[in-house]
Design a protein around this motif. Structure first.
Motif, PDB file in Angstrom:
ATOM      1  N   ARG A   1       0.841  -1.205   0.000  1.00 14.21           N
ATOM      2  CA  ARG A   1       0.000   0.000   0.000  1.00 14.21           C
ATOM      3  C   ARG A   1       0.879   1.259   0.000  1.00 14.21           C
ATOM      4  O   ARG A   1       0.750   2.126   0.861  1.00 14.21           O
ATOM      5  CB  ARG A   1      -0.921   0.016   1.233  1.00 14.21           C
ATOM      6  N   PRO A   2       1.792   1.368  -0.971  1.00 12.27           N
ATOM      7  CA  PRO A   2       2.733   2.499  -0.962  1.00 12.27           C
ATOM      8  C   PRO A   2       2.050   3.854  -1.068  1.00 12.27           C
ATOM      9  O   PRO A   2       2.592   4.863  -0.614  1.00 12.27           O
ATOM     10  CB  PRO A   2       3.617   2.225  -2.186  1.00 12.27           C
ATOM     11  N   GLU A   3       0.837   3.876  -1.658  1.00 15.00           N
ATOM     12  CA  GLU A   3       0.130   5.152  -1.812  1.00 15.00           C
ATOM     13  C   GLU A   3      -0.297   5.744  -0.475  1.00 15.00           C
ATOM     14  O   GLU A   3      -0.623   6.936  -0.395  1.00 15.00           O
ATOM     15  CB  GLU A   3      -1.095   4.959  -2.720  1.00 15.00           C
ATOM     16  N   LEU A   4      -0.290   4.919   0.590  1.00 16.25           N
ATOM     17  CA  LEU A   4      -0.679   5.401   1.913  1.00 16.25           C
ATOM     18  C   LEU A   4       0.494   6.008   2.684  1.00 16.25           C
ATOM     19  O   LEU A   4       0.294   6.773   3.623  1.00 16.25           O
ATOM     20  CB  LEU A   4      -1.270   4.256   2.742  1.00 16.25           C
TER      21      LEU A   4
ATOM     22  N   GLU B   1       3.566   8.219   3.855  1.00 18.49           N
ATOM     23  CA  GLU B   1       3.966   9.620   3.694  1.00 18.49           C
ATOM     24  C   GLU B   1       5.446   9.826   3.986  1.00 18.49           C
ATOM     25  O   GLU B   1       6.143  10.470   3.209  1.00 18.49           O
ATOM     26  CB  GLU B   1       3.121  10.510   4.611  1.00 18.49           C
TER      27      GLU B   1
ATOM     28  N   ALA C   1       8.588   3.940  -4.314  1.00 18.55           N
ATOM     29  CA  ALA C   1       7.254   4.490  -4.064  1.00 18.55           C
ATOM     30  C   ALA C   1       7.259   6.018  -4.005  1.00 18.55           C
ATOM     31  O   ALA C   1       6.192   6.638  -3.881  1.00 18.55           O
ATOM     32  CB  ALA C   1       6.706   3.932  -2.754  1.00 18.55           C
TER      33      ALA C   1
ATOM     34  N   TRP D   1      -7.309   4.986   5.866  1.00 21.21           N
ATOM     35  CA  TRP D   1      -8.255   4.835   4.763  1.00 21.21           C
ATOM     36  C   TRP D   1      -9.619   4.454   5.302  1.00 21.21           C
ATOM     37  O   TRP D   1      -9.736   3.823   6.342  1.00 21.21           O
ATOM     38  CB  TRP D   1      -7.754   3.800   3.758  1.00 21.21           C
TER      39      TRP D   1
END
Length: 265
Positions: free
Chosen positions: A43-46, A48, A70, A101
């Motif tokens: 879940r690299p999009e999560l 920061e 990422a 999420w």
């Protein structure tokens, strides 16, 4: 090198140990090399920011590589900073900040065949262990309902050892809402309860072979009569020895795997 444990951004990150701050910031802490690796890999999009030590631990090269791929910033930090960020006695030298999420319940359950619903589960270790077992058994989703512990609690995140990032995890305000959504998705709801019918008989009837949502209740109280009535059926694990009962995580693991075996023929 981030060296001041009292720096504003360190304090802001450390505050994510509290649910109120997680809700306010929409962020949570991911601690330890295994969990951070799974976050970056699945879940690299999560992700920061990753804070990592300057040591020569075997995991560092992989964490750096995954973060670079990422596009996630890696900052080096001292042991004092990790002590401020971690609730563990011996911090492992890597912590990530990730975004919370909130998936749609209907979307999460669409097409699912095996789901675990944790209702009023309060112990973070139990919650994380059940989520990990659900992942291992090939479950399609885990739902936290009612007054269950926050799935983004640091101890829950740690105890999943990365499974939190492998399958959809959603929150339902009530068990009724969770079961309504499960029923609409074509799942049969089975309440795990010591007052239920025998598991072996139900398995022989084929009750575990179709799409199933298991409901697991509070560690101390189990499921109330009203909660059990919401499910399609209640089932119990047989006890062959002298033990009074099994703890929540053990019972849930057995039931999830029994269902996975049945569904896979």
């Amino acid at each position: 090198m981030l060296s001041n444990p009292k720096a504003p951004r360190v304090k802001r990150a450390a505050a994510l140990a509290r649910k109120k701050e997680r809700q306010a910031q929409g962020r949570f802490l991911v601690e330890g090399p295994q969990s951070v690796r799974e976050l970056l890999a699945h879940r690299p999009e999560l992700a920061e920011t990753v804070y990592a030590s300057m040591g020569t631990e075997p995991w560092q090269h992989e964490v750096d590589r995954l973060a670079s791929e990422a596009g996630v910033r890696v900052e080096r930090a001292t042991d004092e900073v990790f002590a401020a960020l971690s609730e563990t006695v011996n911090p492992q030298g890597v912590v990530a900040i990730a975004r919370v999420w909130e998936p749609d319940l209907a979307e999460v359950l669409s097409g699912a065949r095996l789901v675990a619903i944790l209702h009023e589960i309060r112990d973070p270790g139990n919650a994380g262990t059940v989520l990990r077992a659900a992942d291992a058994a090939g479950a399609d989703a885990v739902i936290f309902s009612g007054e269950s512990i926050d799935p983004f609690h640091p101890k829950v995140v740690r105890s999943t050892t990365g499974s939190l990032f492998h399958l959809p995890v959603a929150v339902a305000p009530s068990l009724a809402e969770a079961l309504d959504a499960a029923r609409a998705a074509g799942l049969t709801s089975l309440a795990a309860d010591v007052r239920g019918a025998g598991l072996l008989e139900a398995r022989a009837e084929g009750a575990l072979a179709g799409p199933v949502a298991w409901v697991f209740g509070n560690e101390a109280r189990g499921l109330s009569e009203a909660d059990r009535a919401l499910a399609d059926r209640s089932l119990k694990l047989p006890i062959y020895g002298a033990a009074e009962s099994l703890n929540l995580a053990t019972a849930a693991s057995v039931l999830l795997y029994e269902t996975a075996f049945s569904q896979r023929g």
